[in-house]
Design an enzyme around this catalytic site. Sequence first.
Site, short mmCIF file in Angstrom:
data_model
loop_
_atom_site.label_atom_id
_atom_site.label_comp_id
_atom_site.label_asym_id
_atom_site.label_seq_id
_atom_site.Cartn_x
_atom_site.Cartn_y
_atom_site.Cartn_z
N GLU A 84 -29.39 17.89 -32.93
CA GLU A 84 -29.85 19.27 -32.96
C GLU A 84 -29.61 19.93 -34.31
OE1 GLU A 84 -31.67 20.56 -30.82
OE2 GLU A 84 -31.34 19.50 -28.93
N ARG A 126 -32.84 21.10 -36.59
CA ARG A 126 -32.97 22.56 -36.72
C ARG A 126 -32.46 23.06 -38.07
NH1 ARG A 126 -32.36 25.21 -30.71
NH2 ARG A 126 -32.44 23.29 -29.49
N ASP A 176 -38.32 10.79 -25.82
CA ASP A 176 -39.60 11.29 -26.30
C ASP A 176 -39.83 11.14 -27.81
OD1 ASP A 176 -37.55 13.11 -26.65
OD2 ASP A 176 -38.72 14.88 -26.05
N GLU A 218 -44.25 22.28 -26.88
CA GLU A 218 -44.98 21.00 -26.95
C GLU A 218 -46.48 21.14 -26.70
OE1 GLU A 218 -40.82 20.33 -26.76
OE2 GLU A 218 -42.08 21.35 -25.26
#
Length: 628
Positions: A259, A263, A392, A527
Amino acid sequence: MHPPSRQDYISISLAGQGTYNNGKQWRRQSCWRKWKRLSRLQRSLILLFLFMCGIASYPAVTEHLRGLTDGERSTESDSVLRPVFPQVLPEPVTPRPEPSSQKKLSNKRGPPILQNRLQKKGNGTVAVGEQKEEGVVSWRGAVVHADRDTEEAKEEESKDHLLANHQSGSSNQSEASLLEAVKDAFRHAWQGYKDFAWGHDELRPLSKSYSEWFGLGLTLIDALDTMWILGLKEEFEEARTWVATELTFNKNVDVNLFESTIRILGGLLSTYHLTGDTMFLDKAKDIGSRLMPAFNTPSKIPYSDVNIGKGTAHPPRWTSDSTVAEVTSIQLEFRELSRLTQDPQYQDAVAEVMKQVHTLDGKLDGLVPMFINTNNGQFTHQGIFTLGARADSYYEYLLKQWIQGGKKEDQLLQDYVQAIEGVKKNLLQKSSPNGLTFVGELSHGQFSPKMDHLVCFLPGTLALGAHHGLPADHMDLAKQLMETCYQMYTQMETGLSPEIVHFNMHEGSIRDIDVKLADRHNLLRPETVESLFYLYRFTKDHKYQDWGWNILQNFNKYTKVSSGGYTSINNVRDPDYTSPRDKMESFFLGETLKYLYLLFSDDPSLISLDEYVFNTEAHPLPIWPSTA
C-alpha cells in the site's frame, strides 16, 4: 381562585306537582325507555335506515377528509424539508439515453434494513443517524441541505442537456461540462478533507473527523497528480507546501509494503514526472530506501510490513505468508526509482520476486494461488485461483512491466498471455438468463460464480494489451466484461456496484446477479471507471462515457456528504437506507475521480497511453525510452 362549579340542569318546584328534572341523566333514561317501548321490527328498521345513510354519505366525507390531509401535507412541505435518505444532495439522475441494444434489467428486491454502525470520535461515541448541524437536516446518517436552491437543480439540468448535445456531435461545450462536473466532485471531496482531516490519512466525512492508517497523509499524497491533471492549481500548491514542510518518513510506524509503495512512492514519482519538481523525487527516494528492509527475508520474497523509522520488517502476526498480488505489484514503482536514481538495488529486489514466481510450481495454466511463503518462497494454500483480492494486480503488472520496459522482457509477456488463456479456459462463464460474460473463481477444481468488483480492472488491462499489439480477441473479451461490470452497477437499486456479486448460471434464473448481505457495500472503488477510460480511449464509443456519467451521478446522489467529502456505504440494494460507513478512501481522489476525468476528456494526449503506464493506484509513470 377557582370559579364556582356550574350545574348542568335546573329544578323547578311546583306546588302539588313534585319536581321537574331537566338533568342529562334523566333525559338519557327517558330516551332509553322510549327506545325499549319500540317493537323489534321498528328498532331494526331504524338501524337499517341509519346504516344506509352512512353508506351514502361516506364518499363525500372521505373525499373532504382527504382534501384536508393533502392540504396539510402541502403546507408542511412548503415550510419544512423532510429528509429523504440517502439523497445527500438531492439531484435527479438524468442519464444520457442508452443505446437501444442495452437492456436495463430491473431488480426490485431489497435487503432487510441494516443496523447503523456507531462512529466513534474522541472519547465519545456518535451514532451516524444522530448528527445534527446548523442549516442541515440529518437523518439516518444522511446530511441534507435544508435550503436546496433551484439554481443548483437548473445547473444539473443544463449539464444533462449539454451531455445530450455531446452525443449528437457538439462535443466541445459538453466535454467541458463533464470535466467540470468531475472537478466539482473533487473540490467537494477535497474541501471535506481539508476542513476535517488535513495531513491525516483518510477523511471520515459524517463525523467530521479522520482515521489514521500509517499517519503519512495518504489521501493528500494519493491526490497530488489528480489535482495536477485536473488543473486545480490552488489546491495543488496547498498540498505541495504540506509535503515540503510537514511530511516526514522518520516515524516509528509500521506500514504495509504494497500500500505504501503504490500510494506514496507511486504518487510521489508520478507527481515528479508531471511537474518536474525535484522535491517530490527527494521524498520518493526517502520512502523507497526505508521500504527496502522488507526484502531481507530467507527467500527474498518480501515481508508485508515495514517499520520505516526503525528499519525493520516482519510478516503479519498470524502468518509468515505474503499475498501474491502484493509482492508482485510493487515492480513498476521500484524499477522506476532505480532508473531515476541510477541505483540498481530497487529494481534488483523486485526483479528477483518476479523471477521466482515465474518458475514456481502450483500454477494452473498461468494462474497463480493467492499466498506465498516468505521463508521458503513457495506458494501456499494451493488450488485456489481468482482474479479478485490477493491475486488481481499480479496479472495487471505482468503486462504493464512489459510495456514500461519498452516491450523487451519476453518472459513477462509470455506469463501474461498464458494467464489470460488460463482465465478463458478455467474461470470464464456466462450468466443466466442474459448471458453476461463473467470471471469466477476455482477452488480445488470446484467453480464458483463469485466475482469481486476488483476484477473489473481486467477489461481495461485487456484493452491496453490489445492496443499494444496483443491478439484482437483480447479486445473482444474486454468489451464483454465491460458490459458485465456496468451491469453490476445498473442492476442495483442505487446504481452503484456491491463489493462482490454472484452470477446465476442455472437455466430458468430470473436475474443474472445475486448479492449476499455481507457483500452489499460500496467503497467508492475505481476499477470499473478505470476500464471505462481505457475502452473509451481506444474505441471512442460514447456509451462508455454515458456509463461513467451515470456512475458519477449515483456517487453524487448516494455518497456525497453536504459538509464535504464522500462516504462509502454499506448497502447498495436499498436506496432509502444505504447505511453510510463514514469513510472516504484515499483512492477515491487518487483513482476514481482521476479516471472519470480522463474518461470524459477527448484529448488523447492527456496522459497518453503511448507515453505513460498507470500503476495500480492510477499514478502514471513514463514508458521508458527505447535505447539503441
